[in-house]
Design a protein around this motif. Structure first.
Motif, PDB file in Angstrom:
ATOM      1  N   UNK A 299      50.106  41.092  30.368  1.00  0.00           N
ATOM      2  CA  UNK A 299      51.325  41.786  29.913  1.00  0.00           C
ATOM      3  C   UNK A 299      51.093  42.709  28.720  1.00  0.00           C
ATOM      4  N   UNK A 300      50.082  42.396  27.897  1.00  0.00           N
ATOM      5  CA  UNK A 300      49.841  43.254  26.732  1.00  0.00           C
ATOM      6  C   UNK A 300      49.068  44.527  27.082  1.00  0.00           C
ATOM      7  N   UNK A 301      48.747  44.696  28.364  1.00  0.00           N
ATOM      8  CA  UNK A 301      48.090  45.921  28.797  1.00  0.00           C
ATOM      9  C   UNK A 301      46.581  45.850  28.864  1.00  0.00           C
ATOM     10  N   UNK A 302      45.969  44.768  28.407  1.00  0.00           N
ATOM     11  CA  UNK A 302      44.525  44.641  28.517  1.00  0.00           C
ATOM     12  C   UNK A 302      44.156  44.220  29.935  1.00  0.00           C
ATOM     13  N   UNK A 303      43.088  44.780  30.432  1.00  0.00           N
ATOM     14  CA  UNK A 303      42.672  44.485  31.797  1.00  0.00           C
ATOM     15  C   UNK A 303      41.858  43.197  31.845  1.00  0.00           C
ATOM     16  N   UNK A 304      41.747  42.652  33.048  1.00  0.00           N
ATOM     17  CA  UNK A 304      40.951  41.449  33.274  1.00  0.00           C
ATOM     18  C   UNK A 304      39.625  41.890  33.884  1.00  0.00           C
ATOM     19  N   UNK A 305      38.549  41.617  33.196  1.00  0.00           N
ATOM     20  CA  UNK A 305      37.250  42.071  33.653  1.00  0.00           C
ATOM     21  C   UNK A 305      36.897  43.424  33.050  1.00  0.00           C
ATOM     22  N   UNK A 306      35.609  43.693  32.944  1.00  0.00           N
ATOM     23  CA  UNK A 306      35.142  44.950  32.378  1.00  0.00           C
ATOM     24  C   UNK A 306      35.643  46.145  33.188  1.00  0.00           C
ATOM     25  N   UNK A 307      36.153  47.152  32.491  1.00  0.00           N
ATOM     26  CA  UNK A 307      36.631  48.377  33.131  1.00  0.00           C
ATOM     27  C   UNK A 307      36.060  49.572  32.375  1.00  0.00           C
ATOM     28  N   UNK A 308      35.473  50.498  33.117  1.00  0.00           N
ATOM     29  CA  UNK A 308      34.933  51.731  32.551  1.00  0.00           C
ATOM     30  C   UNK A 308      35.590  52.896  33.288  1.00  0.00           C
ATOM     31  N   UNK A 309      36.125  53.847  32.557  1.00  0.00           N
ATOM     32  CA  UNK A 309      36.747  55.027  33.153  1.00  0.00           C
ATOM     33  C   UNK A 309      36.080  56.271  32.578  1.00  0.00           C
ATOM     34  N   UNK A 310      35.393  57.016  33.437  1.00  0.00           N
ATOM     35  CA  UNK A 310      34.702  58.248  33.016  1.00  0.00           C
ATOM     36  C   UNK A 310      33.835  58.007  31.784  1.00  0.00           C
ATOM     37  N   UNK A 311      33.121  56.899  31.776  1.00  0.00           N
ATOM     38  CA  UNK A 311      32.204  56.588  30.691  1.00  0.00           C
ATOM     39  C   UNK A 311      32.812  55.839  29.524  1.00  0.00           C
ATOM     40  N   UNK A 312      34.132  55.721  29.480  1.00  0.00           N
ATOM     41  CA  UNK A 312      34.805  55.013  28.386  1.00  0.00           C
ATOM     42  C   UNK A 312      35.088  53.562  28.782  1.00  0.00           C
ATOM     43  N   UNK A 313      34.680  52.625  27.934  1.00  0.00           N
ATOM     44  CA  UNK A 313      34.935  51.209  28.190  1.00  0.00           C
ATOM     45  C   UNK A 313      36.316  50.862  27.652  1.00  0.00           C
ATOM     46  N   UNK A 314      37.197  50.352  28.511  1.00  0.00           N
ATOM     47  CA  UNK A 314      38.563  50.026  28.111  1.00  0.00           C
ATOM     48  C   UNK A 314      38.641  48.615  27.539  1.00  0.00           C
ATOM     49  N   UNK A 315      39.637  48.357  26.676  1.00  0.00           N
ATOM     50  CA  UNK A 315      39.828  46.983  26.172  1.00  0.00           C
ATOM     51  C   UNK A 315      40.080  46.029  27.331  1.00  0.00           C
ATOM     52  N   UNK A 316      39.371  44.919  27.346  1.00  0.00           N
ATOM     53  CA  UNK A 316      39.496  43.977  28.459  1.00  0.00           C
ATOM     54  C   UNK A 316      39.253  42.564  27.967  1.00  0.00           C
ATOM     55  N   UNK A 317      39.745  41.592  28.733  1.00  0.00           N
ATOM     56  CA  UNK A 317      39.526  40.177  28.473  1.00  0.00           C
ATOM     57  C   UNK A 317      38.765  39.569  29.652  1.00  0.00           C
ATOM     58  N   UNK A 318      38.128  38.433  29.391  1.00  0.00           N
ATOM     59  CA  UNK A 318      37.409  37.715  30.449  1.00  0.00           C
ATOM     60  C   UNK A 318      36.499  38.682  31.199  1.00  0.00           C
ATOM     61  N   UNK A 319      35.599  39.316  30.493  1.00  0.00           N
ATOM     62  CA  UNK A 319      34.864  40.455  31.021  1.00  0.00           C
ATOM     63  C   UNK A 319      34.007  40.139  32.245  1.00  0.00           C
ATOM     64  N   UNK A 320      33.542  38.895  32.372  1.00  0.00           N
ATOM     65  CA  UNK A 320      32.660  38.588  33.504  1.00  0.00           C
ATOM     66  C   UNK A 320      33.200  37.479  34.391  1.00  0.00           C
ATOM     67  N   UNK A 321      34.476  37.255  34.387  1.00  0.00           N
ATOM     68  CA  UNK A 321      35.000  36.136  35.167  1.00  0.00           C
ATOM     69  C   UNK A 321      35.116  36.449  36.650  1.00  0.00           C
ATOM     70  N   UNK A 322      34.964  37.714  37.042  1.00  0.00           N
ATOM     71  CA  UNK A 322      35.078  38.077  38.455  1.00  0.00           C
ATOM     72  C   UNK A 322      33.790  38.774  38.891  1.00  0.00           C
TER      73      UNK A 322
END
Length: 330
Positions: A151-174
């Protein structure tokens, strides 16, 4: 024997001549058994109950953490038919096969009682985009959800968009991932390391994680999601081609994955959202838009979805100015 003022001293060098009875000493051993616990223990009988409860709670937390670690982190139970190194080599290559046509030809099928539609991705440029694309953009052929989010807008798992790493939680759980080169080549894989996300960050590409539901044609030992909803996945066939699969009815994760395996899919990464974001452009260039997608446009007036959208495009807009009057943004 001689008598003194203080005592009587017996002098007898021959013990055999001393026939007097000898007193047998009585030794008393105190028992360690008591009628109850020591007084300090009897004063606080509730302490034992509290410690037992805390111990049980700690054990439950440890077991839960190990269970989650086993199925989501250490052992995804399946492995990709293509290695991370091969995926990086492909994304780094000069191979291009852009579609120079209006759209795609879909196919419907039913396997093991599971009805689904297959959307071929060959020749399309894949990317993650922070805004929901305008449906009037005729270069857009497919769009769908990507990573999940809190709900706070942070993604689940690592996310990279056009070279930018976005704030995320549980980066390797999937363990499942989909990675994109800067020019839009798409790779599907299963691993828990950061090789592909690092590649995307360094090369200006994109990357996100999701559940792996098939690996090398095998089902995982367990599925994290239960119940029946419309299901979606991007899968790699034995010939290396990629397809987006979307069920036409509500299905369990197991039934969906089992049907894809029977269909010939080798590796599959789950795509959340079902038909709620369904959009595709057919071979005549006509846009097919689900009613739910129209609701999403109304829900996000600035067209920014909570998590990046997964979008597949042709190499360039076709038919003139690349727009039509079917835009949902008007």
């Amino acid at each position: 024997m001689k008598e003194t003022d203080d005592y009587i001293e017996i002098i007898n060098d021959d013990p055999a001549e001393d026939n007097r009875p000898v007193d047998i000493p009585v030794i008393t051993i105190e028992s360690s058994i008591t009628d109850g616990p020591p007084p300090e223990k009897r004063k606080h009988p509730w302490r034992r109950t509290i410690w037992m409860a805390l111990g049980i709670l700690a054990l439950a937390i440890i077991i839960g953490a190990l269970w989650r670690y086993r199925f989501w982190m250490v052992d995804p139970a399946v492995s990709s038919s293509v290695s991370d190194a091969d995926n990086i080599a492909y994304l780094s290559s000069d191979i291009t096969s852009p579609l120079e046509r209006k759209g795609i030809t879909t196919a419907t099928d039913s396997i093991l009682g599971v009805a689904f539609t297959s959307y071929p991705l060959a020749g399309l440029r894949g990317s993650l985009e922070k805004e929901i694309p305008d449906t009037a953009d005729r270069s857009v052929v497919l769009m769908m959800r990507s990573a999940d989010y809190y709900p706070d807008g942070t993604t689940i798992g690592t996310v990279v968009v056009d070279g930018d790493i976005l704030p995320a939680k549980e980066k390797r759980t999937r363990p499942g991932y989909i990675a994109f080169s800067k020019d839009g080549k798409t790779a599907v894989g299963i691993s828990l390391n950061d090789k592909l996300s690092d590649f995307a960050a360094d090369a200006g590409g994109s990357f996100f994680r999701q559940f792996a539901i098939l690996g090398s044609g095998d089902l995982p030992a367990a599925f994290a999601l239960h119940g029946k909803v419309e299901r979606g996945a991007i899968g790699r066939m034995a010939d290396g081609t990629l397809h987006y699969f979307l069920t036409r009815h509500k299905e369990s994760m197991y039934d969906f994955a089992d049907a894809l395996r029977e269909y010939g899919v080798m590796d599959a990464v789950y795509i959340t959202g079902g038909n709620g974001y369904e959009f595709y452009r057919d071979k005549e260039g006509e846009a097919h838009v689900s009613p739910q997608l129209r609701e999403h446009y109304a829900k996000y007036p600035d067209h920014k979805a909570p998590a990046p959208m997964l979008v597949f495009r042709t190499s360039a807009a076709v038919n003139g100015d690349g727009s039509d009057s079917s835009s949902l943004m008007n």
